[in-house]
Write an enzyme that holds these catalytic residues in place. Sequence first.
Site, PDB file in Angstrom:
ATOM      1  N   GLU A 295       0.847  -1.200   0.000  1.00 57.08           N
ATOM      2  CA  GLU A 295       0.000   0.000   0.000  1.00 57.08           C
ATOM      3  C   GLU A 295       0.879   1.246   0.000  1.00 57.08           C
ATOM      4  OE1 GLU A 295      -3.446  -0.172   2.706  1.00 57.08           O
ATOM      5  OE2 GLU A 295      -2.965   1.875   3.301  1.00 57.08           O
TER       6      GLU A 295
ATOM      7  N   ASP B  40       0.257   5.388   0.717  1.00 56.10           N
ATOM      8  CA  ASP B  40      -0.799   6.266   1.221  1.00 56.10           C
ATOM      9  C   ASP B  40      -0.470   7.746   1.213  1.00 56.10           C
ATOM     10  OD1 ASP B  40      -2.305   4.078   2.220  1.00 56.10           O
ATOM     11  OD2 ASP B  40      -1.162   4.086   4.079  1.00 56.10           O
TER      12      ASP B  40
ATOM     13  N   GLU C 278      -2.439  10.539   3.404  1.00 58.51           N
ATOM     14  CA  GLU C 278      -3.527  10.706   4.364  1.00 58.51           C
ATOM     15  C   GLU C 278      -3.466  12.128   4.918  1.00 58.51           C
ATOM     16  OE1 GLU C 278      -4.191   6.347   6.330  1.00 58.51           O
ATOM     17  OE2 GLU C 278      -2.299   7.338   6.777  1.00 58.51           O
TER      18      GLU C 278
ATOM     19  N   ASN D 298       2.662   6.919   3.868  1.00 49.97           N
ATOM     20  CA  ASN D 298       3.125   5.644   4.407  1.00 49.97           C
ATOM     21  C   ASN D 298       3.283   4.656   3.256  1.00 49.97           C
ATOM     22  OD1 ASN D 298       3.923   3.753   6.299  1.00 49.97           O
ATOM     23  ND2 ASN D 298       1.968   3.668   7.376  1.00 49.97           N
TER      24      ASN D 298
ATOM     25  N   ARG E 124       6.014   2.955   8.500  1.00 46.90           N
ATOM     26  CA  ARG E 124       6.900   3.827   7.725  1.00 46.90           C
ATOM     27  C   ARG E 124       6.285   5.217   7.533  1.00 46.90           C
ATOM     28  NH1 ARG E 124       7.316  -1.159   4.785  1.00 46.90           N
ATOM     29  NH2 ARG E 124       9.450  -1.945   4.828  1.00 46.90           N
ATOM     30  N   GLU E 125       5.691   5.750   8.575  1.00 45.29           N
ATOM     31  CA  GLU E 125       5.025   7.047   8.422  1.00 45.29           C
ATOM     32  C   GLU E 125       6.022   8.196   8.294  1.00 45.29           C
ATOM     33  OE1 GLU E 125       4.441   4.980  10.963  1.00 45.29           O
ATOM     34  OE2 GLU E 125       2.314   4.431  10.893  1.00 45.29           O
TER      35      GLU E 125
ATOM     36  N   TRP F  83      -6.811   8.106  16.155  1.00 44.06           N
ATOM     37  CA  TRP F  83      -5.365   8.288  15.966  1.00 44.06           C
ATOM     38  C   TRP F  83      -4.954   9.568  15.260  1.00 44.06           C
ATOM     39  CZ3 TRP F  83      -3.106   8.610  11.054  1.00 44.06           C
ATOM     40  CH2 TRP F  83      -3.978   8.339   9.987  1.00 44.06           C
TER      41      TRP F  83
END
Length: 290
Positions: A104, A106, A108, A123, A132-133, A199
């Site tokens: 994936e 991302d 966000e 991520n 892995r943000e 979160w």
Amino acid sequence: MASSVRQPWHLLLIVLLPSLAMATVFDNNYVPSWGADGYHLVDQGTEPRLTMDRTSGAGFRSRSTYGSGFFRMRIKVPGGYTAGVVTAFYLASEAPYDGSDRDEVDFEFLGNVDGENITLQTNVFVNGDGDREQRLNLWFDPAADFHEYKILWNPYQLVILVDDVPIRVLRNLTGQVPEYEFPAKQMGVRASLWDGSDWATDGGRIKIDWGRAPFTAGFRGFDVDACANTSSTPCDSTDLWWNARRHRRLSVREQAAYEHVRRTYMNYDYCADKDRFQNGKVPVECSYTT
Ligand SMILES: *[C@@H]1O[C@H](CO)[C@@H](O)[C@H](O)[C@H]1NC(C)=O
Ligand SMILES: *[C@@H]1O[C@H](CO)[C@@H](O)[C@H](O)[C@H]1NC(C)=O
Ligand SMILES: *[C@@H]1O[C@H](CO)[C@@H](O)[C@H](O)[C@H]1NC(C)=O
């Protein structure tokens, strides 16, 4: 030149005008995934809107999955008080349905309280592993207008861009560096608007205020330049423009822009958060940032 007088300009106009008038419509490449009740997802052809209130959010997905490509979406995220509200644009592999093994990529957008900036988190998951943000404080307000968010994914690199500025790069060094991970599964394109109260804002301490609902995000630009699962061309073919030499590494100019963004706007990077990983051992790609 005399000959140019005889050029059939009217033919050129006949070819160009319809393509200018016809932006690719949503339905050509995308379908609703949830919230398609005529309110939460409104398909206006070239500019769908996703709306979230107490009863539902909404999302959509591409009809195909892809093995490489240059994915793009123009997005205007909800503005005002949006704590807990997450707007997402991402690539994700499909099976198995619990997502445990997924690849994936991302974007966000994490909403915030009035007067505080929306955060862009990116991520990358490989085989279900996604710690892995990275987080950025953007150089513009993503709720004020549409901006373009893009993902280049080819056999050489994965680049995440905001309005043509690279904000994240993951080189494909699998096969060269042991334990190196790079997304390899067929992925579909998805977008959604959902409740991330547990979160998203200040680590989940600030929740959605439903009194401020509905929250609405706009989307534009439904062309897909990518290697679909129905394609007869292999997804690593150099005939596909996003696999061409100039898309294999950042240009000097892109590299400078990328480094500037990291220095100036990044406020969280998993590679710098050693406490998060066992024995302080950050993932192997952290040693190969370009
Ligand atoms: C391509 O992917 C779509 C979405 O997952 C799926 O519905 C379709 O069956 C796939 N087509 C082929 C030829 O694999
Ligand atoms: C919010 O973003 C703007 C740029 O869009 C920046 O100038 C400002 O410093 C940011 N505010 C905070 C609190 O980070
Ligand atoms: C990454 O590179 C390896 C080694 O060259 C290659 O086998 C693999 O197909 C590449 N991954 C993708 C997704 O193209």
